[in-house]
Design a protein around this motif. Structure first.
Motif, PDB file in Angstrom:
ATOM      1  N   HIS A  14       0.782  -1.139   0.168  1.00  0.00           N
ATOM      2  CA  HIS A  14      -0.039  -0.002  -0.014  1.00  0.00           C
ATOM      3  C   HIS A  14       1.047   1.279  -0.252  1.00  0.00           C
ATOM      4  CE1 HIS A  14      -3.580  -2.351   0.680  1.00  0.00           C
ATOM      5  NE2 HIS A  14      -3.182  -3.071   1.531  1.00  0.00           N
ATOM      6  N   PRO A  15       0.458   2.608  -0.689  1.00  0.00           N
ATOM      7  CA  PRO A  15       1.094   3.583  -0.445  1.00  0.00           C
ATOM      8  C   PRO A  15       1.457   4.003   1.001  1.00  0.00           C
ATOM      9  CG  PRO A  15      -0.442   3.807  -2.137  1.00  0.00           C
ATOM     10  CD  PRO A  15      -0.981   2.604  -1.500  1.00  0.00           C
ATOM     11  N   VAL A  16       2.620   4.722   0.833  1.00  0.00           N
ATOM     12  CA  VAL A  16       2.918   5.226   2.326  1.00  0.00           C
ATOM     13  C   VAL A  16       2.377   6.752   2.458  1.00  0.00           C
ATOM     14  CG1 VAL A  16       5.029   5.940   3.561  1.00  0.00           C
ATOM     15  CG2 VAL A  16       5.118   3.998   2.218  1.00  0.00           C
ATOM     16  N   THR A  17       1.647   6.953   3.688  1.00  0.00           N
ATOM     17  CA  THR A  17       1.192   8.271   3.678  1.00  0.00           C
ATOM     18  C   THR A  17       2.041   9.257   4.250  1.00  0.00           C
ATOM     19  OG1 THR A  17       0.715   7.840   6.186  1.00  0.00           O
ATOM     20  CG2 THR A  17      -0.970   6.818   4.485  1.00  0.00           C
ATOM     21  N   GLU A  18       1.717  10.596   4.189  1.00  0.00           N
ATOM     22  CA  GLU A  18       2.524  11.711   4.871  1.00  0.00           C
ATOM     23  C   GLU A  18       2.972  11.424   6.234  1.00  0.00           C
ATOM     24  OE1 GLU A  18       4.418  13.819   3.126  1.00  0.00           O
ATOM     25  OE2 GLU A  18       3.441  13.088   1.085  1.00  0.00           O
ATOM     26  N   ASP A  19       1.961  11.091   6.907  1.00  0.00           N
ATOM     27  CA  ASP A  19       1.926  10.935   8.270  1.00  0.00           C
ATOM     28  C   ASP A  19       3.152   9.762   8.852  1.00  0.00           C
ATOM     29  OD1 ASP A  19      -0.068  12.866   9.109  1.00  0.00           O
ATOM     30  OD2 ASP A  19      -1.693  11.394   9.490  1.00  0.00           O
ATOM     31  N   GLN A  20       3.108   8.813   7.707  1.00  0.00           N
ATOM     32  CA  GLN A  20       4.026   7.899   8.003  1.00  0.00           C
ATOM     33  C   GLN A  20       5.392   8.106   7.778  1.00  0.00           C
ATOM     34  OE1 GLN A  20       2.148   4.852   5.596  1.00  0.00           O
ATOM     35  NE2 GLN A  20       1.813   3.418   7.195  1.00  0.00           N
ATOM     36  N   LEU A  21       5.605   9.031   6.997  1.00  0.00           N
ATOM     37  CA  LEU A  21       6.959   9.594   6.650  1.00  0.00           C
ATOM     38  C   LEU A  21       7.490  10.406   7.633  1.00  0.00           C
ATOM     39  CD1 LEU A  21       6.735  10.454   2.945  1.00  0.00           C
ATOM     40  CD2 LEU A  21       7.982   8.659   3.794  1.00  0.00           C
ATOM     41  N   ALA A  22       6.225  11.415   8.259  1.00  0.00           N
ATOM     42  CA  ALA A  22       6.587  12.432   9.354  1.00  0.00           C
ATOM     43  C   ALA A  22       7.053  11.246  10.488  1.00  0.00           C
ATOM     44  CB  ALA A  22       5.492  12.950   9.690  1.00  0.00           C
ATOM     45  N   GLU A  23       6.388  10.215  10.831  1.00  0.00           N
ATOM     46  CA  GLU A  23       6.879   9.303  12.046  1.00  0.00           C
ATOM     47  C   GLU A  23       8.330   8.871  11.786  1.00  0.00           C
ATOM     48  OE1 GLU A  23       5.115   5.357  14.401  1.00  0.00           O
ATOM     49  OE2 GLU A  23       3.981   6.304  12.775  1.00  0.00           O
ATOM     50  N   GLN A  24       8.528   8.540  10.368  1.00  0.00           N
ATOM     51  CA  GLN A  24       9.980   7.894  10.228  1.00  0.00           C
ATOM     52  C   GLN A  24      11.135   9.100  10.694  1.00  0.00           C
ATOM     53  OE1 GLN A  24      11.381   5.427   6.813  1.00  0.00           O
ATOM     54  NE2 GLN A  24      11.307   7.516   5.798  1.00  0.00           N
ATOM     55  N   LEU A  25      10.697  10.242  10.265  1.00  0.00           N
ATOM     56  CA  LEU A  25      11.722  11.416  10.406  1.00  0.00           C
ATOM     57  C   LEU A  25      11.680  11.375  11.918  1.00  0.00           C
ATOM     58  CD1 LEU A  25      13.590  13.575   9.912  1.00  0.00           C
ATOM     59  CD2 LEU A  25      11.286  15.077   9.271  1.00  0.00           C
ATOM     60  N   ALA A  26      10.727  11.620  12.706  1.00  0.00           N
ATOM     61  CA  ALA A  26      10.749  11.699  14.109  1.00  0.00           C
ATOM     62  C   ALA A  26      11.504  10.781  14.776  1.00  0.00           C
ATOM     63  CB  ALA A  26       9.266  11.726  14.588  1.00  0.00           C
ATOM     64  N   TYR A  27      11.154   9.540  14.289  1.00  0.00           N
ATOM     65  CA  TYR A  27      11.924   8.216  14.856  1.00  0.00           C
ATOM     66  C   TYR A  27      13.476   8.376  14.751  1.00  0.00           C
ATOM     67  CZ  TYR A  27      14.474   3.490  14.542  1.00  0.00           C
ATOM     68  OH  TYR A  27      15.174   2.522  14.889  1.00  0.00           O
ATOM     69  N   TYR A  28      13.870   8.905  13.597  1.00  0.00           N
ATOM     70  CA  TYR A  28      15.453   8.944  13.493  1.00  0.00           C
ATOM     71  C   TYR A  28      16.042  10.015  14.183  1.00  0.00           C
ATOM     72  CZ  TYR A  28      16.028   5.054  10.087  1.00  0.00           C
ATOM     73  OH  TYR A  28      16.227   3.752   9.734  1.00  0.00           O
ATOM     74  N   SER A  29      15.468  11.038  14.216  1.00  0.00           N
ATOM     75  CA  SER A  29      15.640  12.256  15.112  1.00  0.00           C
ATOM     76  C   SER A  29      15.816  11.818  16.836  1.00  0.00           C
ATOM     77  CB  SER A  29      14.603  13.640  15.092  1.00  0.00           C
ATOM     78  OG  SER A  29      14.702  14.029  13.999  1.00  0.00           O
ATOM     79  N   SER A  30      14.693  10.931  17.133  1.00  0.00           N
ATOM     80  CA  SER A  30      15.091  10.437  18.697  1.00  0.00           C
ATOM     81  C   SER A  30      16.123   9.472  18.521  1.00  0.00           C
ATOM     82  CB  SER A  30      13.781   9.876  18.803  1.00  0.00           C
ATOM     83  OG  SER A  30      12.628  10.664  18.949  1.00  0.00           O
ATOM     84  N   ARG A  31      16.403   8.818  17.641  1.00  0.00           N
ATOM     85  CA  ARG A  31      17.619   7.772  17.524  1.00  0.00           C
ATOM     86  C   ARG A  31      18.967   8.266  17.343  1.00  0.00           C
ATOM     87  NH1 ARG A  31      18.443   2.806  13.159  1.00  0.00           N
ATOM     88  NH2 ARG A  31      19.646   1.757  14.452  1.00  0.00           N
ATOM     89  N   ALA A  32      19.219   9.466  16.951  1.00  0.00           N
ATOM     90  CA  ALA A  32      20.668  10.219  16.648  1.00  0.00           C
ATOM     91  C   ALA A  32      21.481   9.763  17.744  1.00  0.00           C
ATOM     92  CB  ALA A  32      20.459  11.559  16.678  1.00  0.00           C
ATOM     93  N   GLY A  33      21.248   9.859  18.692  1.00  0.00           N
ATOM     94  CA  GLY A  33      22.139   9.666  19.893  1.00  0.00           C
ATOM     95  C   GLY A  33      22.710   8.293  20.151  1.00  0.00           C
ATOM     96  N   GLU A  34      21.735   7.384  19.619  1.00  0.00           N
ATOM     97  CA  GLU A  34      22.169   5.930  19.743  1.00  0.00           C
ATOM     98  C   GLU A  34      22.300   5.187  18.320  1.00  0.00           C
ATOM     99  OE1 GLU A  34      17.703   3.899  20.496  1.00  0.00           O
ATOM    100  OE2 GLU A  34      18.047   5.686  21.658  1.00  0.00           O
TER     101      GLU A  34
END
Length: 240
Positions: A14-34
């Motif tokens: 299924h196509p990826v939504t804008e909300d899913q892309l936003a969640e992906q970016l937020a995840y990597y921002s949170s993961r930066a230190g680890e």
């Protein structure tokens, strides 16, 4: 090289939504230190001496391919993150442009403040530039591109390259589904855990070689895609 398990057909996704892309970016921002724990096989990613040695050996194999390329003078690195590959680009080029959606990731990138390096914080799905480059590099990014955007992504890469410019990328193969921070996967998405225990859904596609070659070819890029024995898919390309 061993043959990796077949990837499902694109029609199953299924196509990826804008909300899913936003969640992906937020995840990597949170993961930066680890994030570097994964690459350096530390903590939960320490799989023991033999497995760690295989990972490092295959990583060296891919790095050797990058180091063998003539990068030219001006290089664009997309989604450089904490700089695992940036540190191998900056000393070799006149200018390096780093474009990442996460300021937190770039804050951990050791070359971000160097004189020949410029950084841009931007959404890679909408960012564009009139500047042209000799080489475009993206590492552990192509798997985060939704399938419905793959051809468009390669058209953008082609547009950023000068005639005869090069492409280099590296990413995971399906064995990455067994990593300790993976809680599950379905379609174009994967659920990942942070050290805090919080989970997030990201985009994660394992593209077949022929999918990548076809999408790149449509954009005027001749792509050679290879895989290491266990962990990595990598490619070099040339704009026609």
């Amino acid at each position: 090289m061993t043959t990796q398990p077949d990837r499902p057909d694109a029609e199953q996704f299924h196509p990826v939504t804008e909300d899913q892309l936003a969640e992906q970016l937020a995840y990597y921002s949170s993961r930066a230190g680890e994030y570097d724990d994964w690459w350096l096989r530390r903590g939960a990613f320490d799989q023991g001496a033999a497995a760690n040695e295989r990972w490092l050996r295959e990583a060296d194999q891919v790095r050797a391919v990058l180091e063998s390329l003539d990068l030219g003078q001006d290089v664009l690195e997309l989604a450089p993150g904490t700089g695992t590959w940036s540190i191998r680009l900056a000393p070799r080029v006149r200018s390096l442009l780093l474009v990442d959606g996460s300021a937190q990731m770039l804050a951990h990138n050791p070359v971000a403040g160097q004189g020949n390096v410029r950084t841009v914080i931007a959404d890679l799905f909408v960012w564009d530039t009139d500047q042209r480059f000799d080489t475009v590099v993206f590492t552990f990014w192509i798997s985060h591109v939704p399938r419905e955007r793959l051809e468009g992504f390669f058209r953008s890469v082609s547009g950023w390259l000068r005639a005869g410019g090069r492409v280099f990328f590296v990413d995971d193969v399906p064995a990455a589904k067994d990593e300790p921070h993976v809680a599950g996967s379905a379609g174009q998405t994967m659920v990942r855990r942070l050290n805090s225990g919080r989970s997030a859904t990201i985009v994660k596609n394992f593209y077949r070689r022929e999918e990548l070659v076809s999408a790149a070819d449509a954009a005027g890029i001749e792509l050679d895609v290879q895989e290491t024995e266990t962990h990595f898919q990598y490619a070099t390309g040339l704009k026609r």
